[in-house]
Design a protein around this motif. Structure first.
Motif, PDB file in Angstrom:
ATOM      1  N   LEU A  64       0.833  -0.859   0.128  1.00 10.93           N
ATOM      2  CA  LEU A  64      -0.563  -0.328   0.130  1.00 10.93           C
ATOM      3  C   LEU A  64       0.749   1.208   0.296  1.00 10.93           C
ATOM      4  N   LEU A  65       0.883   2.022  -1.067  1.00 11.44           N
ATOM      5  CA  LEU A  65       1.266   3.459  -1.099  1.00 11.44           C
ATOM      6  C   LEU A  65       0.597   4.632  -0.775  1.00 11.44           C
ATOM      7  N   LEU A  66       0.605   5.498   0.385  1.00 15.75           N
ATOM      8  CA  LEU A  66       0.205   6.243   0.378  1.00 15.75           C
ATOM      9  C   LEU A  66       0.426   7.801  -0.164  1.00 15.75           C
ATOM     10  N   GLY A  67      -0.306   8.081  -0.413  1.00 11.38           N
ATOM     11  CA  GLY A  67       0.442   9.243  -1.350  1.00 11.38           C
ATOM     12  C   GLY A  67       0.017   9.656  -2.913  1.00 11.38           C
ATOM     13  N   ALA A  68      -0.099  10.643  -3.870  1.00 14.07           N
ATOM     14  CA  ALA A  68       0.057  10.339  -4.653  1.00 14.07           C
ATOM     15  C   ALA A  68       0.628  11.608  -5.891  1.00 14.07           C
ATOM     16  N   GLY A  69       2.240  12.148  -4.799  1.00 12.02           N
ATOM     17  CA  GLY A  69       2.787  13.517  -5.190  1.00 12.02           C
ATOM     18  C   GLY A  69       4.056  13.147  -5.730  1.00 12.02           C
ATOM     19  N   GLY A  70       5.064  13.733  -5.067  1.00 13.03           N
ATOM     20  CA  GLY A  70       6.774  13.973  -6.727  1.00 13.03           C
ATOM     21  C   GLY A  70       6.987  12.208  -5.343  1.00 13.03           C
ATOM     22  N   ALA A  71       6.895  12.324  -4.304  1.00 11.76           N
ATOM     23  CA  ALA A  71       7.733  11.592  -3.909  1.00 11.76           C
ATOM     24  C   ALA A  71       7.278   9.445  -3.580  1.00 11.76           C
ATOM     25  N   ALA A  72       5.482   9.654  -4.554  1.00 10.64           N
ATOM     26  CA  ALA A  72       5.308   8.639  -4.696  1.00 10.64           C
ATOM     27  C   ALA A  72       5.238   7.916  -6.109  1.00 10.64           C
ATOM     28  N   LYS A  73       5.537   9.345  -7.294  1.00 12.13           N
ATOM     29  CA  LYS A  73       5.470   9.017  -8.227  1.00 12.13           C
ATOM     30  C   LYS A  73       6.947   8.097  -8.708  1.00 12.13           C
ATOM     31  N   GLY A  74       8.073   8.549  -7.929  1.00 13.29           N
ATOM     32  CA  GLY A  74       9.587   8.394  -7.833  1.00 13.29           C
ATOM     33  C   GLY A  74       9.495   6.920  -7.644  1.00 13.29           C
ATOM     34  N   VAL A  75       8.861   6.735  -6.817  1.00 14.49           N
ATOM     35  CA  VAL A  75       9.473   4.900  -6.681  1.00 14.49           C
ATOM     36  C   VAL A  75       8.352   3.955  -6.884  1.00 14.49           C
ATOM     37  N   LEU A  76       7.249   4.244  -7.465  1.00 12.84           N
ATOM     38  CA  LEU A  76       6.051   3.828  -8.019  1.00 12.84           C
ATOM     39  C   LEU A  76       6.851   2.112  -8.596  1.00 12.84           C
ATOM     40  N   LEU A  77       7.396   3.132  -9.909  1.00 11.53           N
ATOM     41  CA  LEU A  77       8.199   2.026 -10.951  1.00 11.53           C
ATOM     42  C   LEU A  77       9.308   0.252  -9.971  1.00 11.53           C
ATOM     43  N   PRO A  78      10.087   0.818  -9.663  1.00 12.29           N
ATOM     44  CA  PRO A  78      10.667  -0.105  -8.901  1.00 12.29           C
ATOM     45  C   PRO A  78       9.993  -0.486  -7.909  1.00 12.29           C
ATOM     46  N   LEU A  79       9.120  -0.716  -7.384  1.00 12.19           N
ATOM     47  CA  LEU A  79       8.060  -1.162  -6.686  1.00 12.19           C
ATOM     48  C   LEU A  79       7.246  -2.053  -7.231  1.00 12.19           C
ATOM     49  N   LEU A  80       7.105  -2.023  -8.495  1.00 17.05           N
ATOM     50  CA  LEU A  80       6.359  -2.499 -10.006  1.00 17.05           C
ATOM     51  C   LEU A  80       7.528  -3.688 -10.155  1.00 17.05           C
ATOM     52  N   GLN A  81       8.409  -3.325 -10.177  1.00 14.54           N
ATOM     53  CA  GLN A  81       9.268  -4.072 -10.439  1.00 14.54           C
ATOM     54  C   GLN A  81      10.087  -5.594  -9.356  1.00 14.54           C
ATOM     55  N   ALA A  82       9.864  -5.155  -8.355  1.00 16.16           N
ATOM     56  CA  ALA A  82      10.392  -6.150  -7.584  1.00 16.16           C
ATOM     57  C   ALA A  82       9.227  -6.704  -7.313  1.00 16.16           C
ATOM     58  N   ARG A  83       7.732  -7.487  -8.285  1.00 19.99           N
ATOM     59  CA  ARG A  83       7.595  -8.123  -8.361  1.00 19.99           C
ATOM     60  C   ARG A  83       6.337  -8.648  -7.325  1.00 19.99           C
TER      61      ARG A  83
END
Length: 284
Positions: free
Chosen positions: A129-148
């Motif tokens: 669960l990722l809380l927030g949709a601003g710049g901090a969230a954007k910066g980690v989305l792809l690596p989190l998805l790539q972590a399967r």
């Protein structure tokens, strides 16, 4: 060790900037790896980020870390040569010159993942669960998805912003669409293995309105903010039954290590620098 040559110059750029711990971190990395470097803070005028960056590189600068409020401007400046992570984030925290061209990357997500691994937590197959949709969230989305992770849900006070980020992400990474969802903060349901706070709530000393049944057994609560004491988010998470608590100091060091590796092609050790920073915080 020999003193750093004038051309082996690096810096962090932002406004404000006097609080940045990047010079300490990179100087420690340099001592570890035997790389002589000069690393400084640069206060850029709010209306002349581009000119300040151009002046730095024209003067022989080798690499810049970028902090608030210039990460999106840095992305635009390096638009022709961005990493996949930077493209998805729409923000850049690492700049360097290669072949006479300005390149940009976002290492925030790499820093987050390295810290989560340090904590002994595996993301593969987990509900995140990722809380927030601003710049901090954007910066980690792809690596989190790539972590399967099995599922990644974006929750934000404004459901519209969460859905916008969801739509943008799947347009850039369509193969990840089935594992990504979004919604309002007050509509969170179920239990989660990893809960990451990418909001600024802890900066103001406030807490988010979260259900007290949020955390699955053995769950990690991770706040991207950090301080000498537990953040309000972490205190709330402890009260709600989270098993593993962590603030963002390890992420700070991890993203710096990823920048250092881009510039110097050497991966520094994170643990000693993290321990030194933690000690500094406790004595501040």
């Amino acid at each position: 060790m020999t003193s750093a040559a004038p051309e082996n110059r690096y810096a962090v750029i932002g406004n404000p900037i006097e609080h940045s711990r990047s010079p300490f971190i990179h100087q420690q990395f340099g001592r570890q790896t035997g790389i002589a470097l000069h690393y400084e803070r640069i206060l850029a005028p709010l209306d002349d980020f581009t000119g300040t960056v151009e002046q730095f590189f024209a003067g022989g600068g080798r690499g810049l870390n970028v902090t608030l409020p210039f990460k999106e401007a840095a992305c635009a400046l390096a638009a022709e040569h961005l990493s996949d992570r930077a493209q998805l984030a729409g923000a850049v925290n690492t700049l360097w010159m290669a072949g006479g061209r300005l390149h940009g990357c976002n290492t925030d997500g790499v820093g987050l993942l390295s810290d989560i691994r340090r904590l002994g937590v595996t993301l593969a197959g987990r509900k995140v669960l990722l809380l927030g949709a601003g710049g901090a969230a954007k910066g980690v989305l792809l690596p989190l998805l790539q972590a399967r992770c099995a599922q990644l849900h974006i929750a934000n006070r404004s459901a519209e912003r969460a859905h916008e980020l969801h739509k943008r992400t799947i347009s850039l990474a369509p193969r990840r669409a089935e594992r990504l969802s979004a919604g309002a903060l007050d509509a969170i349901a179920g239990q989660w293995d990893v809960v990451i706070n990418a909001t600024s709530s802890s900066l103001g000393g406030g807490t988010l309105n979260l259900p007290d049944t949020l955390y699955a057994p053995g769950a990690l609560a991770y706040d991207m903010m950090y301080g000498a004491q537990d953040t309000p988010f972490l205190r709330q998470a402890r009260a709600h039954g989270a098993s593993v608590l962590a603030d963002g100091l390890g992420m700070l060091v991890g993203q710096a290590a990823a920048s250092f590796a881009i510039w110097h092609r050497v991966q520094p050790k994170i643990e000693p620098v993290l321990a030194a920073l933690r000690q500094q915080l406790q004595h501040t």
